[in-house]
Design an enzyme around this catalytic site. Structure first.
Site, PDB file in Angstrom:
ATOM      1  N   ASP A  76      48.128 -69.019  87.876  1.00  0.00           N
ATOM      2  CA  ASP A  76      48.971 -67.968  87.294  1.00  0.00           C
ATOM      3  C   ASP A  76      49.129 -66.793  88.253  1.00  0.00           C
ATOM      4  O   ASP A  76      48.345 -66.613  89.184  1.00  0.00           O
ATOM      5  CB  ASP A  76      48.416 -67.500  85.935  1.00  0.00           C
ATOM      6  CG  ASP A  76      46.987 -66.962  86.002  1.00  0.00           C
ATOM      7  OD1 ASP A  76      46.163 -67.544  86.739  1.00  0.00           O
ATOM      8  OD2 ASP A  76      46.707 -65.951  85.333  1.00  0.00           O
ATOM      9  N   GLU A 138      43.860 -66.750  84.900  1.00  0.00           N
ATOM     10  CA  GLU A 138      42.851 -65.966  85.633  1.00  0.00           C
ATOM     11  C   GLU A 138      43.181 -64.499  85.583  1.00  0.00           C
ATOM     12  O   GLU A 138      42.308 -63.641  85.407  1.00  0.00           O
ATOM     13  CB  GLU A 138      42.781 -66.438  87.097  1.00  0.00           C
ATOM     14  CG  GLU A 138      41.604 -65.862  87.879  1.00  0.00           C
ATOM     15  CD  GLU A 138      41.884 -64.534  88.566  1.00  0.00           C
ATOM     16  OE1 GLU A 138      40.932 -63.939  89.098  1.00  0.00           O
ATOM     17  OE2 GLU A 138      43.040 -64.062  88.574  1.00  0.00           O
TER      18      GLU A 138
HETATM   19 ZN   LIG Z   1      43.844 -64.005  92.300  1.00  0.00          ZN
END
Ligand SMILES: [Zn+2]
Length: 388
Positions: A76, A138
């Site tokens: 992401d 993340e």
């Molecule tokens: Zn990163």
């Protein structure tokens, strides 16, 4: 899909082309990578989130044996909205020996190099397995990788070493700050703005709480515990979003803000939260409740990411030192998935191409030389794994 080959650069362009902003699905990218790996005869395991819109992917090159090395990265990227981009963030373009595009630095180039070298790794006859781990979410608090780690631990021979390819300019990193995020919601009571004495203004309450956090941040800067390995060397606090209210002439009933702190080792995160809650209950809530007994202040914990802590006799550090020639390990302040891998029992370091200075910025870029440096590093890793 037939066995396609990509240069690292072409693979990076391909990955940047998927808009994997954390709020969106990453399945197009995962489908592409899974198809690519499948074309090379490499099976991959998915772990899917509750909505079915996001997935992690884990694949093994070489023998299905314990003791392997995981190359880990998140799929992401952070949003581009409101940022002044010179060109389309999801079309990678080269200017001045740099590749521009969202995720070029953070951190699709690392994944791209690892994926592009899959055919070489397979041809090398690996004795030590190399694993690829691609995670989701993340950037919104390392929410995805936990399921991947649990799946690996439950079903696969345990890897020994994890290299998280966050952008460190290919420097070896063995420590990062932890992070704790929170959302605070204030419920007051609305009234016509000419009647504030009959209302409880949620935004003013939020402002007092945010002011308290600002004073805590200043206290940490001046008098908090210091760890000179970090820049800055003290615990930091941030208020990242704030919203509330409906109209100028209505005393607002609702306000909310999101905040976080990043702790240096040795500082006490629980103490920060306790002081914040005490201030809310003793200094802010009584004012609200004078006009509105139902008024409330709620603080909910969001993501908590443990710090990455230097390990004594670290297998990961020894391997990366050997491959890069680094004679020392550095620290970074940004949180990574590294602490979660470490907590699960894997020896973990951070080392990847590009600079965190360009991450999350408009016109994010990576120096092409960094992609080449990462390629050289992973080629050495492949050679090492083939020696066994
Ligand atoms: Zn990163």
């Amino acid at each position: 899909m037939p066995a396609k080959r990509f240069t690292p650069r072409k693979m990076a362009e391909r990955l940047v082309g998927f808009d994997t902003t954390s709020a969106k699905s990453n399945l197009d990218l995962i489908d592409f990578v899974e198809g690519y790996l499948h074309g090379h005869g490499v099976p991959a395991r998915r772990t899917v989130d509750a909505t079915g819109r996001k997935a992690n992917l884990f694949a093994t090159l070489g023998p299905e044996a314990a003791g392997g090395v995981v190359l880990s990265g998140h799929t992401d990227v952070v949003p581009v909205e409101g940022q002044p981009w010179t060109s389309d963030p999801f079309v990678a373009v080269e200017r001045n020996s740099r590749l521009y595009g969202r995720g070029t630095a953070d951190m699709k180039s690392f994944l791209a190099v690892a994926l592009a070298l899959v055919p070489e790794a397979l041809a090398a006859g690996l004795k030590v397995p190399l694993h690829l781990a691609l995670s989701y979410d993340e950037e919104v608090g390392c929410l995805g990788v936990g399921d991947l780690i649990a799946d690996v631990k439950a079903h696969l021979p345990p890897p020994r070493i994890v290299v998280v390819g966050e952008p460190t300019n290919m420097q070896l990193i063995n420590a990062n700050k932890g992070i704790a995020g929170f959302e605070t919601r204030i419920t007051g009571k609305e009234a016509h703005s000419s009647q504030p004495h009959r209302a409880a203004n949620a935004i003013i309450a939020a402002a007092k709480l945010i002011g308290f956090l600002a004073s805590l941040a200043e206290e940490k800067r001046q008098a908090g515990p210091k760890d000179g390995r970090f820049e800055p060397p003290y615990t930091t606090l941030n208020v990242g979003t704030v919203s509330g209210g409906n109209a100028l002439n209505i005393v607002p009933r609702h306000a909310r803000f999101a905040w976080e702190f990043r702790l240096v080792p040795g500082d006490d995160g629980d103490a920060i939260v306790t002081r914040f809650r005490r201030f809310a209950e003793q200094e802010v809530l009584p004012d609200l409740r004078r006009a509105a007994p139902e008024a409330d202040i709620e603080t909910k914990a969001l993501a908590q990411v443990p710090p990455l802590t230097p390990e004594p006799d670290s297998a990961a550090e020894a391997l990366v030192r050997r491959l890069t020639g680094a004679n020392r390990a550095e620290t970074v302040c940004f949180a990574t998935e590294g602490g979660l891998f470490q907590e699960a029992g894997f020896s973990t370091v951070i080392c990847g191409p590009g600079s965190i200075d360009q991450a999350h910025q408009p016109d994010e870029f990576i120096e092409l030389a960094q992609i080449e440096a990462c390629e050289a590093f992973l080629r050495k890793l492949i050679a090492w794994a083939a020696e066994g």
